[in-house]
Design a protein around this motif. Sequence first.
Motif, PDB file in Angstrom:
ATOM      1  N   GLU A  41       0.825  -1.208   0.000  1.00 48.26           N
ATOM      2  CA  GLU A  41       0.000   0.000   0.000  1.00 48.26           C
ATOM      3  C   GLU A  41       0.859   1.258   0.000  1.00 48.26           C
ATOM      4  N   GLU A  42       1.962   1.238   0.731  1.00 44.61           N
ATOM      5  CA  GLU A  42       2.875   2.380   0.721  1.00 44.61           C
ATOM      6  C   GLU A  42       3.492   2.567  -0.662  1.00 44.61           C
ATOM      7  N   SER A  46       3.018   5.763  -3.051  1.00 43.04           N
ATOM      8  CA  SER A  46       4.192   6.446  -3.570  1.00 43.04           C
ATOM      9  C   SER A  46       4.118   6.555  -5.089  1.00 43.04           C
ATOM     10  N   PHE A  47       3.711   5.477  -5.761  1.00 51.51           N
ATOM     11  CA  PHE A  47       3.561   5.479  -7.212  1.00 51.51           C
ATOM     12  C   PHE A  47       2.522   6.514  -7.625  1.00 51.51           C
ATOM     13  N   TRP A  48       1.396   6.550  -6.911  1.00 49.05           N
ATOM     14  CA  TRP A  48       0.319   7.501  -7.208  1.00 49.05           C
ATOM     15  C   TRP A  48       0.821   8.931  -7.047  1.00 49.05           C
ATOM     16  N   MET A  52       1.119  11.776  -9.970  1.00 51.31           N
ATOM     17  CA  MET A  52       0.459  13.076  -9.866  1.00 51.31           C
ATOM     18  C   MET A  52       1.470  14.218  -9.995  1.00 51.31           C
ATOM     19  N   GLU A  53       2.646  14.050  -9.412  1.00 55.03           N
ATOM     20  CA  GLU A  53       3.693  15.064  -9.544  1.00 55.03           C
ATOM     21  C   GLU A  53       4.148  15.181 -11.006  1.00 55.03           C
TER      22      GLU A  53
END
Length: 90
Positions: A41-42, A46-48, A52-53
């Motif tokens: 989940e972390e 982090s991927f998400w 987004m960045e």
Amino acid sequence: MATSIKLDEGLKNKIQNSADMRHRSVHWIMREAIREYIEREEARESFWQEAMESWTAYQETGRHLTNQEVRNWLNTWGAEKETEAPSCHE
């Protein structure tokens, strides 16, 4: 922090079988399962965040690579003439 969890009999049996096969305690199996879940989940979060960045940066600058540019570069990986990553452009 003491925490309890209610499990149905089928899941309890699967956990016990897994513990028996691995010569581990049920407690170890459950702790390991929770640790692995949290790590996944972390990583997903982090991927998400990174996606987004990247999207925000693209919206601000317009700098990008096309799918074909990335494919062409990746196709050189492991080859004798492996190329550097292409430069982003507008």
